[in-house]
Enzyme design. Structure first.
Site, short mmCIF file in Angstrom:
data_model
loop_
_atom_site.label_atom_id
_atom_site.label_comp_id
_atom_site.label_asym_id
_atom_site.label_seq_id
_atom_site.Cartn_x
_atom_site.Cartn_y
_atom_site.Cartn_z
CB CYS A 176 11.27 -0.69 1.21
SG CYS A 176 11.25 -0.32 -0.54
CD GLU A 196 11.54 -3.96 -2.07
OE1 GLU A 196 11.99 -4.18 -0.91
OE2 GLU A 196 10.78 -3.04 -2.35
CG LEU A 197 11.28 -9.90 1.21
CD1 LEU A 197 11.71 -11.21 1.87
CD2 LEU A 197 9.80 -9.95 0.86
CD GLU A 231 -6.36 -7.17 -0.34
OE1 GLU A 231 -5.33 -6.94 0.31
OE2 GLU A 231 -6.40 -8.02 -1.26
CD1 TRP A 265 -0.32 -1.78 3.00
CD2 TRP A 265 0.75 0.17 3.31
NE1 TRP A 265 0.49 -1.92 4.10
CE2 TRP A 265 1.15 -0.74 4.32
CE3 TRP A 265 1.28 1.46 3.31
CZ2 TRP A 265 2.07 -0.39 5.31
CZ3 TRP A 265 2.21 1.80 4.29
CH2 TRP A 265 2.59 0.88 5.27
CG ASN A 266 5.08 1.13 0.44
OD1 ASN A 266 4.60 0.26 -0.29
ND2 ASN A 266 6.36 1.16 0.72
CD GLU A 326 11.09 -1.65 6.43
OE1 GLU A 326 10.53 -2.76 6.44
OE2 GLU A 326 11.35 -1.04 5.38
CE LYS A 361 -3.15 -9.68 -2.00
NZ LYS A 361 -3.42 -8.30 -1.52
N GLY A 382 6.85 -6.46 0.19
CA GLY A 382 6.17 -6.33 1.47
C GLY A 382 7.12 -6.67 2.60
CB SER A 383 6.51 -7.43 6.12
OG SER A 383 5.57 -8.46 6.03
P1 NAD Z 1 1.93 -7.17 6.45
O1 NAD Z 1 3.23 -7.83 6.61
O2 NAD Z 1 0.73 -7.85 6.95
O3 NAD Z 1 1.64 -6.83 4.93
C1 NAD Z 1 2.59 -6.33 4.02
C2 NAD Z 1 1.96 -6.47 2.63
O4 NAD Z 1 1.83 -7.86 2.33
C3 NAD Z 1 0.54 -5.92 2.51
O5 NAD Z 1 0.41 -5.32 1.25
C4 NAD Z 1 -0.37 -7.13 2.62
O6 NAD Z 1 -1.56 -6.97 1.88
C5 NAD Z 1 0.48 -8.21 2.02
N1 NAD Z 1 0.24 -9.53 2.59
C6 NAD Z 1 0.10 -9.84 3.89
N2 NAD Z 1 -0.05 -11.17 4.05
C7 NAD Z 1 -0.02 -11.70 2.80
C8 NAD Z 1 -0.12 -13.02 2.28
N3 NAD Z 1 -0.26 -14.09 3.08
N4 NAD Z 1 -0.06 -13.19 0.94
C9 NAD Z 1 0.11 -12.14 0.10
N5 NAD Z 1 0.23 -10.86 0.53
C10 NAD Z 1 0.16 -10.65 1.86
O7 NAD Z 1 2.02 -5.83 7.21
P2 NAD Z 1 1.61 -4.32 7.04
O8 NAD Z 1 1.04 -3.90 8.35
O9 NAD Z 1 0.83 -4.04 5.82
O10 NAD Z 1 3.04 -3.69 6.93
C11 NAD Z 1 3.97 -4.00 7.96
C12 NAD Z 1 5.35 -3.96 7.52
O11 NAD Z 1 5.53 -4.46 6.22
C13 NAD Z 1 5.92 -2.57 7.46
O12 NAD Z 1 6.29 -2.15 8.71
C14 NAD Z 1 7.06 -2.74 6.55
O13 NAD Z 1 8.18 -3.19 7.28
C15 NAD Z 1 6.63 -3.83 5.61
N6 NAD Z 1 6.23 -3.29 4.31
C16 NAD Z 1 7.20 -3.20 3.38
C17 NAD Z 1 6.90 -2.66 2.15
C18 NAD Z 1 7.98 -2.53 1.10
O14 NAD Z 1 7.87 -1.68 0.24
N7 NAD Z 1 8.99 -3.39 1.13
C19 NAD Z 1 5.62 -2.22 1.87
C20 NAD Z 1 4.63 -2.36 2.85
C21 NAD Z 1 4.95 -2.90 4.08
#
Ligand code: NAD
Length: 478
Positions: free
Chosen positions: A286, A252-253, A180, A153-154, A383, A177, A230-231
């Site tokens: 990130c 890309e984590l 949301e 979402w960022n 992070e 995907k 994502g994370s």
């Molecule tokens: P999160 O770890 O739940 O989600 C991160 C992303 O992954 C979201 O877009 C979410 O929709 C997706 N996601 C979650 N579970 C998934 C699954 N099982 N399958 C597919 N996609 C899934 O946490 P959050 O609260 O949204 O973000 C928390 C941390 O995630 C942040 O503090 C940051 O460290 C990291 N993050 C990193 C980036 C990046 O650009 N690398 C972007 C967003 C969040």
């Protein structure tokens, strides 16, 4: 405010825009107000199967479309994105919170990615090996197959653009995907592709319960490649799912970017760049500069001047005038800030600025500067993904390189120094996918973007980002 935001949103599957019907919905919230602004349909298992089937049918059609035709469609989509950037940007600001100018800029930057990949695809040459007369051995690149891509979402448009553009340029079909929480702007990017003439089923968009969608798609034999931003924990989970089918992955984590500020640097330049960059997208980036290591001789002055600049950051609704920083994207972020800052404070860090939420509506948080942050504070280890700069002094080059490399993460790193030897050593020794010295450019579009260690693997952008969606084949003839 969110006048252009669609009241209802749609999935795009098998060439069809699909309304909610009897599907479950996700309520999309404007983070500046905390109010629901739209409802998003969640794909059910039948929707996902239909998308997989369509991706499977679309792949050979698109793969066999001449590269010039594929490139023309991508360039046309880029044009449409530029034309529609003001509207798409407004949707992004309404759903994500970032200042409107930054949202519009993100859309045009994403359009550039389609242009880059359209051109890269035409020059994805293989190689001819040296063989005796009458024999031919050559290596060629071919599209890997249907892709499942998951974006956060960022950067609601740029992150999926980094996956859509190379996958499509390579000749793959792709099921995306997006998050949301920020659905409308990536949906509109896909609409640009469809309006530009992309064949049915080649790029599809689904939403739902993230864990259900990812496990369903990745388990399918149709999917040959998984790309996720994502994370770290979610990335590791998806890697396990992908391993079941021995599928290729790009991960890309995230990171925890160290900033090495040496006492011979151009301090005004460093301060001007860093104080803007730290609070861009409210620090939810990130590659955000995060762990500030400042050489002792200039530490106090740097911290004071950085704090003065941070005080001037205008925080407010992204639709307001002269706003530098919007709200955090969702209620999880201010809660995470409170926890990290509280922990740092309890372990002895000084809160020079901020350290608290703002306003009664939405998820605003004050730009925060922490100094003398101990290494055992959680914020020096996880992070923060928020508007917080954490500072510590250092004395020697060896010491600061050890500090920069002490975490299991390695995405971006920054250094400011006028000493060439220092710059060379930092460039060579800091464990990161991207190192920017005397600037903050780590994502120019034509260079590899990706991390080392737990920050992930595989690169996005440029020729390497295209090849991430291709397989090599060696053909030997005699
Ligand atoms: P999160 O770890 O739940 O989600 C991160 C992303 O992954 C979201 O877009 C979410 O929709 C997706 N996601 C979650 N579970 C998934 C699954 N099982 N399958 C597919 N996609 C899934 O946490 P959050 O609260 O949204 O973000 C928390 C941390 O995630 C942040 O503090 C940051 O460290 C990291 N993050 C990193 C980036 C990046 O650009 N690398 C972007 C967003 C969040």
């Amino acid at each position: 405010m969110s006048d252009t935001y669609p009241r209802t949103l749609q999935l795009h599957i098998d060439g069809e825009w699909i309304d909610t019907g009897d599907r479950k919905v996700h309520h999309v919230v404007n983070p500046s107000t905390g109010q629901t602004i739209s409802d998003l349909p969640k794909a059910n298992a039948a929707d996902l199967d239909r998308a997989l089937d369509a991706a499977d049918r679309a792949f050979p059609v698109w793969r066999d479309t001449p590269v010039n035709e594929r490139a023309a469609i991508l360039r046309k989509a880029a044009e449409l994105m530029r034309e529609r950037a003001p509207d798409i940007g407004r949707m992004m600001t309404a759903e994500q919170g970032k200042p409107l100018a930054q949202a519009v800029g993100e859309v045009t930057n994403s359009a550039n990615m389609f242009d880059i990949m359209a051109e890269e695809a035409k020059r994805c040459y293989g190689r001819v090996l040296v063989r005796p007369a009458g024999q031919q051995s050559f290596v060629k690149y071919q599209p890997v197959g249907p892709v499942a891509a998951f974006s956060p979402w960022n950067f609601p448009v740029f992150t999926p653009a980094r996956k859509l553009a190379p996958a499509l340029a390579a000749g793959c079909s792709i099921i995306l995907k997006p998050a949301e929480e920020t659905p409308a702007s990536p949906i509109e990017m896909v609409r640009c592709l469809i309006d530009a003439g992309l064949p049915s089923g080649t790029a599809q968009v689904v939403f739902g319960d993230p864990a259900e969608v990812s496990s369903h798609l990745i388990a399918s034999d149709v999917i040959r490649k998984v790309s996720f931003t994502g994370s770290v924990p979610v990335g590791k989970h998806l890697l396990k799912l992908a391993a079941e089918g021995a599928k290729r992955t790009t991960m890309e984590l995230g990171g925890h970017a160290p900033v090495l500020v040496f006492d011979d640097c151009d301090m005004d330049k460093a301060l001007d760049l860093l104080a803007v960059s730290k609070f861009r997208n409210a620090g939810q980036v990130c590659v955000s500069p995060t762990r500030f290591y400042v050489q002792s001789a200039i530490y106090e002055k740097f911290a004071t001047e950085f704090t003065k600049r941070a005080e001037k950051v205008q925080v407010g609704d992204g639709f307001g005038d002269n706003i530098d920083m919007g709200p955090l994207a969702n209620p999880r972020r201010p809660a995470a800030m409170e926890k990290l800052i509280g922990d740092a404070r309890s372990k002895g860090a000084d809160v020079r600025l901020g350290g608290e939420a703002m306003g009664d509506d939405g998820y605003f948080y004050r730009p925060t500067v922490l100094t003398n942050v101990p290494l055992d504070a959680d914020i020096m280890n996880s992070e923060p993904f928020g508007p917080v700069a954490a500072m510590r002094p250092f004395d020697t080059l060896d010491e600061v390189i050890e500090q920069a490399n002490r975490l299991p993460l390695g995405l971006a790193a920054y250094a400011f120094t006028e000493n060439l030897r220092t710059a060379n050593i930092v460039g060579d020794k800091v464990e990161a996918g991207m190192v920017a010295i005397n600037n903050l450019t780590v994502s120019p579009g034509d260079a590899p973007f990706g991390g080392v260690k737990e920050s992930g693997h595989g690169s996005e952008d440029g020729p390497d980002g295209l090849k991430a969606y291709m397989v090599m084949k060696a053909i030997h003839q005699s």
